[in-house]
Design a protein around this motif. Structure first.
Motif, PDB file in Angstrom:
ATOM      1  N   ILE A 129       0.833  -1.203   0.000  1.00 19.37           N
ATOM      2  CA  ILE A 129       0.000   0.000   0.000  1.00 19.37           C
ATOM      3  C   ILE A 129       0.866   1.252   0.000  1.00 19.37           C
ATOM      4  O   ILE A 129       1.753   1.414   0.848  1.00 19.37           O
ATOM      5  CB  ILE A 129      -0.936   0.041   1.225  1.00 19.37           C
ATOM      6  N   VAL A 130       0.626   2.137  -0.962  1.00 20.28           N
ATOM      7  CA  VAL A 130       1.252   3.462  -0.989  1.00 20.28           C
ATOM      8  C   VAL A 130       0.170   4.488  -0.663  1.00 20.28           C
ATOM      9  O   VAL A 130      -0.816   4.600  -1.389  1.00 20.28           O
ATOM     10  CB  VAL A 130       1.878   3.761  -2.370  1.00 20.28           C
ATOM     11  N   VAL A 131       0.336   5.212   0.440  1.00 19.15           N
ATOM     12  CA  VAL A 131      -0.626   6.239   0.831  1.00 19.15           C
ATOM     13  C   VAL A 131      -0.040   7.598   0.470  1.00 19.15           C
ATOM     14  O   VAL A 131       1.027   7.976   0.971  1.00 19.15           O
ATOM     15  CB  VAL A 131      -0.956   6.187   2.335  1.00 19.15           C
ATOM     16  N   VAL A 132      -0.729   8.319  -0.405  1.00 17.73           N
ATOM     17  CA  VAL A 132      -0.266   9.628  -0.872  1.00 17.73           C
ATOM     18  C   VAL A 132      -1.153  10.711  -0.264  1.00 17.73           C
ATOM     19  O   VAL A 132      -2.365  10.729  -0.488  1.00 17.73           O
ATOM     20  CB  VAL A 132      -0.302   9.725  -2.412  1.00 17.73           C
ATOM     21  N   PHE A 133      -0.544  11.602   0.515  1.00 23.32           N
ATOM     22  CA  PHE A 133      -1.259  12.691   1.164  1.00 23.32           C
ATOM     23  C   PHE A 133      -0.993  14.011   0.459  1.00 23.32           C
ATOM     24  O   PHE A 133       0.164  14.338   0.152  1.00 23.32           O
ATOM     25  CB  PHE A 133      -0.789  12.879   2.613  1.00 23.32           C
ATOM     26  N   ASP A 134      -2.036  14.781   0.223  1.00 25.64           N
ATOM     27  CA  ASP A 134      -1.865  16.211   0.037  1.00 25.64           C
ATOM     28  C   ASP A 134      -1.499  16.777   1.413  1.00 25.64           C
ATOM     29  O   ASP A 134      -1.581  16.072   2.423  1.00 25.64           O
ATOM     30  CB  ASP A 134      -3.173  16.814  -0.499  1.00 25.64           C
ATOM     31  N   PHE A 135      -1.132  18.040   1.482  1.00 23.30           N
ATOM     32  CA  PHE A 135      -0.696  18.608   2.768  1.00 23.30           C
ATOM     33  C   PHE A 135      -1.689  19.632   3.318  1.00 23.30           C
ATOM     34  O   PHE A 135      -2.325  19.413   4.344  1.00 23.30           O
ATOM     35  CB  PHE A 135       0.692  19.223   2.600  1.00 23.30           C
ATOM     36  N   ASP A 136      -1.840  20.754   2.597  1.00 20.39           N
ATOM     37  CA  ASP A 136      -2.748  21.812   3.056  1.00 20.39           C
ATOM     38  C   ASP A 136      -4.198  21.336   3.007  1.00 20.39           C
ATOM     39  O   ASP A 136      -4.639  20.745   2.013  1.00 20.39           O
ATOM     40  CB  ASP A 136      -2.597  23.066   2.181  1.00 20.39           C
ATOM     41  N   ASP A 137      -4.937  21.592   4.083  1.00 21.14           N
ATOM     42  CA  ASP A 137      -6.353  21.207   4.184  1.00 21.14           C
ATOM     43  C   ASP A 137      -6.564  19.695   4.066  1.00 21.14           C
ATOM     44  O   ASP A 137      -7.678  19.242   3.807  1.00 21.14           O
ATOM     45  CB  ASP A 137      -7.208  21.933   3.135  1.00 21.14           C
ATOM     46  N   THR A 138      -5.494  18.928   4.259  1.00 19.37           N
ATOM     47  CA  THR A 138      -5.606  17.469   4.292  1.00 19.37           C
ATOM     48  C   THR A 138      -4.918  16.964   5.552  1.00 19.37           C
ATOM     49  O   THR A 138      -5.576  16.571   6.511  1.00 19.37           O
ATOM     50  CB  THR A 138      -5.005  16.830   3.028  1.00 19.37           C
ATOM     51  N   ILE A 139      -3.580  17.005   5.582  1.00 19.91           N
ATOM     52  CA  ILE A 139      -2.892  16.760   6.855  1.00 19.91           C
ATOM     53  C   ILE A 139      -3.158  17.937   7.797  1.00 19.91           C
ATOM     54  O   ILE A 139      -3.477  17.751   8.973  1.00 19.91           O
ATOM     55  CB  ILE A 139      -1.377  16.559   6.629  1.00 19.91           C
ATOM     56  N   LEU A 140      -3.039  19.139   7.272  1.00 20.18           N
ATOM     57  CA  LEU A 140      -3.381  20.343   8.046  1.00 20.18           C
ATOM     58  C   LEU A 140      -4.865  20.652   7.906  1.00 20.18           C
ATOM     59  O   LEU A 140      -5.526  20.163   6.994  1.00 20.18           O
ATOM     60  CB  LEU A 140      -2.576  21.543   7.540  1.00 20.18           C
ATOM     61  N   ASP A 141      -5.358  21.499   8.797  1.00 21.24           N
ATOM     62  CA  ASP A 141      -6.755  21.934   8.700  1.00 21.24           C
ATOM     63  C   ASP A 141      -6.880  23.303   8.046  1.00 21.24           C
ATOM     64  O   ASP A 141      -7.981  23.867   7.996  1.00 21.24           O
ATOM     65  CB  ASP A 141      -7.399  21.964  10.089  1.00 21.24           C
ATOM     66  N   VAL A 142      -5.758  23.861   7.594  1.00 24.66           N
ATOM     67  CA  VAL A 142      -5.743  25.158   6.918  1.00 24.66           C
ATOM     68  C   VAL A 142      -4.751  25.091   5.762  1.00 24.66           C
ATOM     69  O   VAL A 142      -4.046  24.097   5.588  1.00 24.66           O
ATOM     70  CB  VAL A 142      -5.321  26.298   7.879  1.00 24.66           C
ATOM     71  N   ASP A 143      -4.679  26.169   4.997  1.00 22.20           N
ATOM     72  CA  ASP A 143      -3.668  26.315   3.959  1.00 22.20           C
ATOM     73  C   ASP A 143      -2.442  26.982   4.581  1.00 22.20           C
ATOM     74  O   ASP A 143      -2.540  28.072   5.145  1.00 22.20           O
ATOM     75  CB  ASP A 143      -4.222  27.164   2.811  1.00 22.20           C
ATOM     76  N   SER A 144      -1.290  26.337   4.492  1.00 20.13           N
ATOM     77  CA  SER A 144      -0.096  26.856   5.172  1.00 20.13           C
ATOM     78  C   SER A 144       0.355  28.200   4.606  1.00 20.13           C
ATOM     79  O   SER A 144       0.851  29.056   5.350  1.00 20.13           O
ATOM     80  CB  SER A 144       1.050  25.841   5.087  1.00 20.13           C
ATOM     81  N   ASP A 145       0.201  28.419   3.303  1.00 18.82           N
ATOM     82  CA  ASP A 145       0.571  29.705   2.709  1.00 18.82           C
ATOM     83  C   ASP A 145      -0.255  30.835   3.307  1.00 18.82           C
ATOM     84  O   ASP A 145       0.279  31.849   3.767  1.00 18.82           O
ATOM     85  CB  ASP A 145       0.374  29.671   1.188  1.00 18.82           C
ATOM     86  N   ASN A 146      -1.573  30.665   3.282  1.00 15.36           N
ATOM     87  CA  ASN A 146      -2.461  31.681   3.850  1.00 15.36           C
ATOM     88  C   ASN A 146      -2.193  31.885   5.337  1.00 15.36           C
ATOM     89  O   ASN A 146      -2.238  33.024   5.845  1.00 15.36           O
ATOM     90  CB  ASN A 146      -3.926  31.288   3.655  1.00 15.36           C
ATOM     91  N   TRP A 147      -1.932  30.783   6.038  1.00 17.57           N
ATOM     92  CA  TRP A 147      -1.701  30.866   7.478  1.00 17.57           C
ATOM     93  C   TRP A 147      -0.500  31.762   7.802  1.00 17.57           C
ATOM     94  O   TRP A 147      -0.581  32.640   8.666  1.00 17.57           O
ATOM     95  CB  TRP A 147      -1.482  29.461   8.038  1.00 17.57           C
ATOM     96  N   VAL A 148       0.611  31.561   7.114  1.00 13.22           N
ATOM     97  CA  VAL A 148       1.814  32.353   7.371  1.00 13.22           C
ATOM     98  C   VAL A 148       1.577  33.817   7.038  1.00 13.22           C
ATOM     99  O   VAL A 148       1.912  34.727   7.824  1.00 13.22           O
ATOM    100  CB  VAL A 148       3.010  31.795   6.569  1.00 13.22           C
ATOM    101  N   VAL A 149       0.989  34.069   5.881  1.00 11.45           N
ATOM    102  CA  VAL A 149       0.724  35.458   5.460  1.00 11.45           C
ATOM    103  C   VAL A 149      -0.213  36.157   6.440  1.00 11.45           C
ATOM    104  O   VAL A 149       0.033  37.295   6.855  1.00 11.45           O
ATOM    105  CB  VAL A 149       0.126  35.474   4.028  1.00 11.45           C
ATOM    106  N   ASP A 150      -1.282  35.477   6.838  1.00  9.39           N
ATOM    107  CA  ASP A 150      -2.263  36.078   7.746  1.00  9.39           C
ATOM    108  C   ASP A 150      -1.671  36.318   9.135  1.00  9.39           C
ATOM    109  O   ASP A 150      -1.858  37.388   9.723  1.00  9.39           O
ATOM    110  CB  ASP A 150      -3.501  35.187   7.869  1.00  9.39           C
ATOM    111  N   GLN A 151      -0.964  35.312   9.647  1.00 11.79           N
ATOM    112  CA  GLN A 151      -0.431  35.409  11.007  1.00 11.79           C
ATOM    113  C   GLN A 151       0.640  36.489  11.134  1.00 11.79           C
ATOM    114  O   GLN A 151       0.807  37.080  12.207  1.00 11.79           O
ATOM    115  CB  GLN A 151       0.138  34.054  11.447  1.00 11.79           C
TER     116      GLN A 151
END
Length: 272
Positions: free
Chosen positions: A4-26
């Motif tokens: 089994i190969v499990v392929v994850f997206d990252f933003d809004d999948t492993i994370l609950d937000v978009d990391s780009d938006n999070w850094v810019v907003d914070q």
């Protein structure tokens, strides 16, 4: 579960937000980001925003501190740990960047669980500024996919993974994603694979327009708790199927062995 190969997206999948938006907003640069957004591709915009942060005195440490408090559902990490413990090959295919992903995964203590991370390059240059570059250098040549943004076609990445694992028998892919960029790879999955789109997110909406275009089995999820449940159920389902195939193969071999034994000519004892 080496099959089994499990392929994850990252933003809004492993994370609950978009990391780009999070850094810019914070870090207080939302207004400038929104001003520049209509003028350039997202990936190029993020590189520009890192330049703006640097020029306004924001350090790499400031960015890391923001990344370390990024929100994620409490069941996502246990799901990743369980899949890894079961022997799955875990990979990431993300339109974020390597610096963000590495920083977050190391902070969470799960970086070593992933055999491969496919994302946009991100590194700190000699001036101490974070650079974010495109995965596909679209200034040199187009990747040729009309479904994906110019900097990354996740479908091409999935094709490469499929080519690598095709050398090994019965490898199956479980793909988890949420965004528009996850639609292209969903169309590249095969009939014995599984697609896990996040419900009511762009990839879910695109798949729902014509689910028959996706050859893989579709299993939606809404939050980290459901992600964990569905992912582990699918891993268990594949495990049961693999065991059944092994038992079936063993039975066939035993049957062939018995048949061959019966077919041997009987040798009569020689009288003295």
């Amino acid at each position: 579960m080496s099959g089994i190969v499990v392929v994850f997206d990252f933003d809004d999948t492993i994370l609950d937000v978009d990391s780009d938006n999070w850094v810019v907003d914070q870090l207080g640069f939302t207004h400038l980001f929104n001003q520049l957004l209509p003028t350039m591709p997202w990936n190029s915009l993020m590189d520009r925003m890192m330049m703006e942060l640097h020029s306004h005195g924001k350090t790499i440490q400031d960015i890391e501190q923001v990344l370390h408090r990024i929100p994620l559902h409490p069941r996502v990490i246990p799901a990743i740990e369980a899949a890894h413990a079961l022997g799955c090959d875990l990979r990431i295919v993300s339109d974020a960047n390597m610096f963000f992903i590495d920083s977050i995964l190391k902070h969470l203590g799960i970086r070593e669980y992933f055999s491969e991370i496919n994302t946009n390059p991100g590194y700190v240059n000699e001036e101490g500024r974070l650079r974010i570059l495109p995965y596909h250098d679209f200034n040199k040549a187009s990747h040729g996919c009309t479904l994906c943004p110019p900097n990354m076609c996740k479908g091409l990445i999935i094709n490469r993974i499929q080519d690598l694992i095709s050398q090994e028998d019965n490898k199956r892919i479980i793909y988890l994603g949420d965004g528009r960029g996850d639609y292209c790879p969903s169309l590249r999955l095969k009939e014995n694979d599984f697609m896990m789109p996040r419900k009511n997110f762009p990839v879910w909406n695109l798949i729902c327009k014509d689910p028959l275009l996706v050859k893989a089995e579709i299993h939606g999820w809404s939050d980290g708790e459901e992600l964990e449940q569905v992912l582990l159920q699918l891993i268990n389902k594949i495990s049961i199927e693999e065991n059944a195939q092994l038992i079936s193969s063993d039975c066939k071999l035993q049957t062939l062995s018995v048949s061959a034994h019966k077919a041997l000519p009987k040798v009569l004892p020689i009288r003295p």
